[in-house]
Design a protein around this motif. Structure first.
Motif, short mmCIF file in Angstrom:
data_model
loop_
_atom_site.label_atom_id
_atom_site.label_comp_id
_atom_site.label_asym_id
_atom_site.label_seq_id
_atom_site.Cartn_x
_atom_site.Cartn_y
_atom_site.Cartn_z
N HIS A 137 0.92 -1.11 -0.03
CA HIS A 137 -0.02 0.11 0.08
C HIS A 137 0.89 1.39 -0.06
CE1 HIS A 137 -2.98 3.08 1.05
NE2 HIS A 137 -4.10 1.94 1.19
N ILE A 138 0.78 2.16 -1.04
CA ILE A 138 1.65 3.20 -1.32
C ILE A 138 1.53 4.36 -0.17
CG2 ILE A 138 0.11 4.40 -2.73
CD1 ILE A 138 2.83 4.83 -4.60
N ALA A 139 0.46 4.29 0.29
CA ALA A 139 0.20 5.76 1.35
C ALA A 139 0.70 5.15 2.67
CB ALA A 139 -1.19 5.96 1.36
N ASP A 140 0.42 3.87 3.13
CA ASP A 140 0.99 3.29 4.27
C ASP A 140 2.53 3.29 4.25
OD1 ASP A 140 -1.49 2.89 5.18
OD2 ASP A 140 -1.74 0.82 4.84
N GLU A 141 3.11 2.77 3.19
CA GLU A 141 4.70 2.64 3.25
C GLU A 141 5.27 4.26 3.18
OE1 GLU A 141 6.45 0.15 3.13
OE2 GLU A 141 4.87 -1.40 2.84
N LEU A 174 0.58 16.59 -3.16
CA LEU A 174 0.53 16.88 -4.54
C LEU A 174 -0.38 15.49 -5.00
CD1 LEU A 174 3.11 18.79 -5.89
CD2 LEU A 174 0.97 19.78 -4.67
N ALA A 175 -1.62 15.61 -5.54
CA ALA A 175 -2.07 14.40 -6.07
C ALA A 175 -3.19 14.55 -7.05
CB ALA A 175 -2.83 13.41 -4.75
N THR A 176 -3.77 13.64 -7.61
CA THR A 176 -5.01 13.69 -8.32
C THR A 176 -6.15 14.11 -7.87
OG1 THR A 176 -5.56 11.15 -8.49
CG2 THR A 176 -3.98 12.07 -10.18
N GLU A 177 -7.18 14.46 -8.47
CA GLU A 177 -8.76 14.55 -7.65
C GLU A 177 -9.15 13.40 -6.98
OE1 GLU A 177 -10.05 17.37 -6.98
OE2 GLU A 177 -9.22 19.19 -8.39
N GLY A 178 -8.78 12.28 -7.91
CA GLY A 178 -9.54 10.95 -7.51
C GLY A 178 -8.69 10.50 -6.10
N THR A 179 -7.60 10.86 -5.92
CA THR A 179 -6.68 10.56 -4.69
C THR A 179 -7.13 11.42 -3.49
OG1 THR A 179 -4.80 9.78 -6.08
CG2 THR A 179 -4.59 10.41 -3.49
N TYR A 180 -7.32 12.71 -3.80
CA TYR A 180 -8.07 13.55 -2.86
C TYR A 180 -9.21 13.12 -2.26
CZ TYR A 180 -4.38 16.95 -4.01
OH TYR A 180 -3.17 17.49 -4.32
N ALA A 181 -10.01 12.72 -3.28
CA ALA A 181 -11.47 12.10 -2.88
C ALA A 181 -11.60 11.05 -2.01
CB ALA A 181 -12.04 11.95 -4.21
N THR A 182 -10.62 10.21 -2.17
CA THR A 182 -10.74 8.98 -1.40
C THR A 182 -9.83 9.20 -0.17
OG1 THR A 182 -8.36 8.22 -2.12
CG2 THR A 182 -10.45 7.54 -3.53
N GLY A 183 -9.06 10.40 -0.06
CA GLY A 183 -8.49 10.41 1.17
C GLY A 183 -7.33 9.52 1.60
N LEU A 184 -6.92 9.00 0.67
CA LEU A 184 -6.00 7.99 0.78
C LEU A 184 -4.65 8.43 1.75
CD1 LEU A 184 -5.23 5.28 -0.84
CD2 LEU A 184 -3.75 6.54 -2.18
N TYR A 185 -4.13 9.37 1.36
CA TYR A 185 -2.85 9.81 2.23
C TYR A 185 -3.16 10.51 3.62
CZ TYR A 185 0.72 8.61 -1.52
OH TYR A 185 1.43 8.04 -2.23
N ASP A 186 -4.37 11.21 3.47
CA ASP A 186 -4.67 11.83 4.74
C ASP A 186 -4.87 11.13 5.76
OD1 ASP A 186 -5.98 12.54 2.20
OD2 ASP A 186 -6.95 14.33 2.95
N ALA A 187 -5.46 9.66 5.66
CA ALA A 187 -5.80 8.94 6.63
C ALA A 187 -4.56 8.25 7.19
CB ALA A 187 -6.76 7.77 6.02
N ALA A 188 -3.70 7.71 6.15
CA ALA A 188 -2.43 7.07 6.38
C ALA A 188 -1.59 7.99 7.00
CB ALA A 188 -1.76 6.66 5.12
N LEU A 189 -1.35 9.24 6.61
CA LEU A 189 -0.45 10.38 7.36
C LEU A 189 -0.89 10.50 8.79
CD1 LEU A 189 0.17 12.60 4.44
CD2 LEU A 189 1.70 11.15 5.38
N ALA A 190 -2.25 10.58 9.02
CA ALA A 190 -2.74 10.77 10.39
C ALA A 190 -2.37 9.58 11.34
CB ALA A 190 -4.34 11.13 10.27
#
Lengths: 234, 234
Positions: B104-108, B124-140
């Motif tokens: 999982h790229i965001a967890d790593e 910096l990401a695509t709208e799709g990545t922002y919409a899923t909150g992929l990094y926000d959750a992993a970083l938090a």
């Protein structure tokens, strides 16, 4: 067939595909690329196997045939091998997998040079490639004279490939490749320089003197030829 | 999952493997690399599928599941997907292929930032990545604050990805990515810059201003993590 060269071949193939889409007036999108797979499997050293032709686990034919069979199972129709020396086994590989269109790097390069009007070429390659006469024969068929390095220059090229690129020392690789090319360019003025081992284009073009030479990258020619097949078949 | 990004991922993986061999005091040879395959198969646009979640041929899950199954048949044990947006489907992909270790790229990336002592990041990401909150959750989860661009800045990043990198206009891509990063760096001083779309590291690091920023390439982090798995399993 060095893994760095394999990765670079994918980059060249993707660029060649993008150029084809643009030339056809189509937008360059992810979905416009043909399906393609890269197989990087452990294969014994090709130059060593050509120096010691006894049967045994140091021979690369069986692992290469196995990889071809797996690519065929995946649905591949055309295959390019990003290793010049490995083309010493082109005939048995093509015979062992007749349903695949197995491209030949030296034939593609010779046709490319002839089409560009080149009549003389300096060949930088591995000892294995020199021993097989891979390019000499293909270039001769296309009417291009092929100039080879001396024994000492060949040893320098091999040092640049193994102690240089394959071991990650690009400065050493540049010195080895540029030194030999410079000396040969004096002996054979007006020749194109065929970088007949996939490790060489990873270092030689960055040498200061390289802007004076007409460098030809058979890997790039091969990538272009594979892209041509991919779009012709689609 | 753009083909250029896929090719670049292989380059990063090969470099990560070479670093592991060197760090272990082993010579870096072709035969020291683990077997690895790259699958570049046509997959519908991930951002578009996230914007239109109705079922249909514009959904990427089935083609991605099919590619995973084929990699598993080839003997793959660990798989990395070189596309951030595609990680929106990480859970169903992992559930559909439980025998594979699907990184999982965001967890790593989050683990990498936390280990490096980073506490704030610009994403910096695509709208799709922002919409899923992929990094926000992993970083938090890793204790790293995540700063997002404004709506106008997001549109500029998307323009750099599609009209820039994917279409081959790198100068346009550099201007888009560097402009947004510069503005955000003023608002959030001291932040690392997470290049959370695989097309961004192909252009942003070459911008003149980039030397002032701490750029983090999740694709490089992912390649390092995959190399770690490969040598641990061997």
């Amino acid at each position: 067939m060095g893994p760095a060269a394999g990765a670079d071949f994918v980059r060249l193939f993707v660029q060649a595909c993008a150029r084809r889409m643009a030339a056809a007036g189509r937008p360059v999108t992810d979905q416009g690329f043909p399906e393609h797979w890269l197989a990087q499997v452990p294969v014994p050293d090709r130059s060593r196997a050509l120096a010691d032709t006894t049967p045994g686990p140091h021979q690369p034919l069986d692992p290469m045939l196995d990889a071809l069979g797996r690519l065929h199972s995946l649905g591949a129709r055309a295959v390019a091998i990003a290793c010049n020396t490995a083309h010493a086994w082109h005939a048995p590989l093509q015979a062992g997998c007749p349903a695949l269109d197995l491209l030949h790097i030296a034939d593609e390069t010779a046709a490319h040079l002839a089409a560009a009007g080149v009549r003389q070429a300096i060949l930088l390659a591995t000892e294995g490639t020199y021993a097989t006469g891979l390019y000499d024969a293909a270039l001769a068929r296309a009417g291009v004279a092929c100039h080879l390095p001396t024994a000492a220059e060949r040893a320098t090229v091999m040092h640049g490939i193994y102690a240089g690129v394959k071991a990650g020392d690009m400065a050493l690789a540049r010195r080895c490749f540029a030194g030999v090319t410079g000396a040969m360019a004096v002996r054979h003025p007006g020749s194109a320089v065929v970088m007949g081992c996939t490790e060489i284009p990873l270092a030689l073009p960055d040498a200061e003197e390289a802007r004076h030479w007409q460098l030809v990258d058979p890997t790039a020619v091969l990538a272009e030829a594979l892209a041509r097949r991919a779009y012709a078949a689609g």
